[in-house]
Design an enzyme around this catalytic site. Structure first.
Site, PDB file in Angstrom:
ATOM      1  CG  HIS A 142      -1.923  -0.970   1.372  1.00  0.00           C
ATOM      2  ND1 HIS A 142      -2.080  -1.720   2.512  1.00  0.00           N
ATOM      3  CD2 HIS A 142      -2.894  -1.372   0.524  1.00  0.00           C
ATOM      4  CE1 HIS A 142      -3.105  -2.543   2.358  1.00  0.00           C
ATOM      5  NE2 HIS A 142      -3.612  -2.356   1.143  1.00  0.00           N
ATOM      6  CE  LYS A 160     -13.621  -7.540   4.695  1.00  0.00           C
ATOM      7  NZ  LYS A 160     -12.741  -7.088   3.640  1.00  0.00           N
ATOM      8  NE  ARG A 176      -3.135  -7.766  -4.495  1.00  0.00           N
ATOM      9  CZ  ARG A 176      -3.956  -8.107  -3.525  1.00  0.00           C
ATOM     10  NH1 ARG A 176      -3.511  -8.336  -2.332  1.00  0.00           N
ATOM     11  NH2 ARG A 176      -5.249  -8.233  -3.746  1.00  0.00           N
TER      12      ARG A 176
END
Length: 159
Positions: free
Chosen positions: A17, A41, A90
């Site tokens: 990050h 969450k 990624r």
């Protein structure tokens, strides 16, 4: 003034990050790091703790602002007149999902999304993986900044 946003949950922020944020900070006058609030969450760190950690590890950049948000990212952008979202990719699997989001965001408000390929050293890295490895006693010191490692270890000891 050129502005962009780097969104995420950052639970916790990782070196991957941080790499994307630092690269965006070299390209834009102001980079907003938008810490997502997801009521559904339960994170390991509170929103306030995440913001504090991100502010700590980005303090040397000078042009990074850290804020929380809930709702649509494009609304966050619209309220702050931010024309661009910067996202790290990624793998190809990231691209499939992120492309759909980018197209939706463009269609909703005209906000551009710029994809930054992740530094190969961090191509496997995620906050979830860091938490899982740390929970089982694995060494994650090379995956997160030192102050994040200290906070992560302290938080896991409380559980």
């Amino acid at each position: 003034m050129r502005r962009a946003v780097c969104p995420g949950s950052f639970d916790p922020i990782t070196n991957g990050h941080l790499d994307v944020i630092a690269r965006a900070a070299r390209l834009y006058d102001t980079v907003h790091v938008a810490v997502m609030i997801n009521q559904a969450k339960k994170g390991l760190f509170t929103i306030e703790e995440r913001i504090g950690l991100i502010e700590s590890v980005t303090s040397d950049l000078g042009n990074v602002k850290v804020e929380s948000f809930h709702g649509l990212l494009v609304d966050f952008c619209k309220q702050r007149e931010i024309p661009a979202i910067v996202k790290g990719l990624r793998a190809v699997s990231d691209f499939d999902y992120e492309l759909q989001m980018a197209q939706m965001n463009m269609g909703l408000t005209g906000v551009e999304t710029l994809f930054v390929p992740t530094n190969p050293a961090y191509s496997f890295l995620s906050s979830s993986l860091v938490k899982e490895v740390a929970q089982w006693g694995g060494d994650v010191a090379h995956l997160v900044p030192p102050q994040v490692l200290d906070s992560l270890n302290a938080k896991l000891q409380q559980q």
